[in-house]
Design a protein around this motif. Structure first.
Motif, PDB file in Angstrom:
ATOM      1  N   UNK A  21     111.951  -2.651  11.716  1.00 53.35           N
ATOM      2  CA  UNK A  21     110.525  -2.949  11.569  1.00 53.35           C
ATOM      3  C   UNK A  21     110.222  -3.249  10.107  1.00 53.35           C
ATOM      4  N   UNK A  22     109.523  -4.325   9.866  1.00 48.39           N
ATOM      5  CA  UNK A  22     109.101  -4.663   8.505  1.00 48.39           C
ATOM      6  C   UNK A  22     107.584  -4.619   8.469  1.00 48.39           C
ATOM      7  N   UNK A  50     102.261 -13.975   0.535  1.00 53.46           N
ATOM      8  CA  UNK A  50     102.602 -12.592   0.191  1.00 53.46           C
ATOM      9  C   UNK A  50     103.454 -11.950   1.285  1.00 53.46           C
ATOM     10  N   UNK A  51     103.161 -12.250   2.550  1.00 58.19           N
ATOM     11  CA  UNK A  51     103.963 -11.718   3.655  1.00 58.19           C
ATOM     12  C   UNK A  51     105.393 -12.257   3.572  1.00 58.19           C
ATOM     13  N   UNK A  52     105.524 -13.543   3.236  1.00 58.92           N
ATOM     14  CA  UNK A  52     106.837 -14.147   3.096  1.00 58.92           C
ATOM     15  C   UNK A  52     107.666 -13.434   2.030  1.00 58.92           C
ATOM     16  N   UNK A  53     107.030 -13.077   0.917  1.00 60.33           N
ATOM     17  CA  UNK A  53     107.737 -12.361  -0.147  1.00 60.33           C
ATOM     18  C   UNK A  53     108.297 -11.036   0.363  1.00 60.33           C
ATOM     19  N   UNK A  54     107.507 -10.319   1.157  1.00 62.77           N
ATOM     20  CA  UNK A  54     107.951  -9.043   1.720  1.00 62.77           C
ATOM     21  C   UNK A  54     109.127  -9.274   2.669  1.00 62.77           C
ATOM     22  N   UNK A  59     114.722  -8.925   4.309  1.00 61.94           N
ATOM     23  CA  UNK A  59     115.830  -9.604   4.980  1.00 61.94           C
ATOM     24  C   UNK A  59     117.000  -9.804   4.034  1.00 61.94           C
ATOM     25  N   UNK A  60     116.708 -10.120   2.795  1.00 60.95           N
ATOM     26  CA  UNK A  60     117.772 -10.257   1.804  1.00 60.95           C
ATOM     27  C   UNK A  60     118.548  -8.968   1.644  1.00 60.95           C
ATOM     28  N   UNK A  61     117.844  -7.847   1.649  1.00 62.74           N
ATOM     29  CA  UNK A  61     118.478  -6.525   1.523  1.00 62.74           C
ATOM     30  C   UNK A  61     119.364  -6.254   2.727  1.00 62.74           C
ATOM     31  N   UNK A  62     118.871  -6.543   3.932  1.00 58.77           N
ATOM     32  CA  UNK A  62     119.623  -6.246   5.143  1.00 58.77           C
ATOM     33  C   UNK A  62     120.809  -7.177   5.328  1.00 58.77           C
ATOM     34  N   UNK A  63     120.745  -8.386   4.800  1.00 64.71           N
ATOM     35  CA  UNK A  63     121.810  -9.351   5.012  1.00 64.71           C
ATOM     36  C   UNK A  63     122.930  -9.278   3.997  1.00 64.71           C
TER      37      UNK A  63
END
Length: 64
Positions: A21-22, A50-54, A59-63
């Motif tokens: 969940x994000x 702003x939502x895209x930044x989050x 996603x970058x962290x998880x990938x």
């Protein structure tokens, strides 16, 4: 705020179903929340940005 209540429910369901969940609204609330929404619920262009930044950050962290 209606969004916060619904986010809590969605978060609980995701946890139960073991789905990631994000929370994209949490960071928006810390900013000038009403300036990021067109009608109090749906994001405007700045809100989506702003939502895209989050999302990109999470996603970058998880990938990795």
């Amino acid at each position: 705020m209606v969004v916060l209540g619904k986010n809590k429910i969605i978060q609980e369901v995701c946890k139960k179903e073991k789905v990631r969940y994000i929370n994209v609204y949490g960071p928006l609330i810390k900013q000038r929340y009403n300036k990021l929404l067109d009608d109090g619920l749906h994001p405007n262009e700045k809100g989506y940005s702003e939502m895209f930044k989050v999302l990109k950050s999470k996603l970058g962290y998880w990938l990795k």
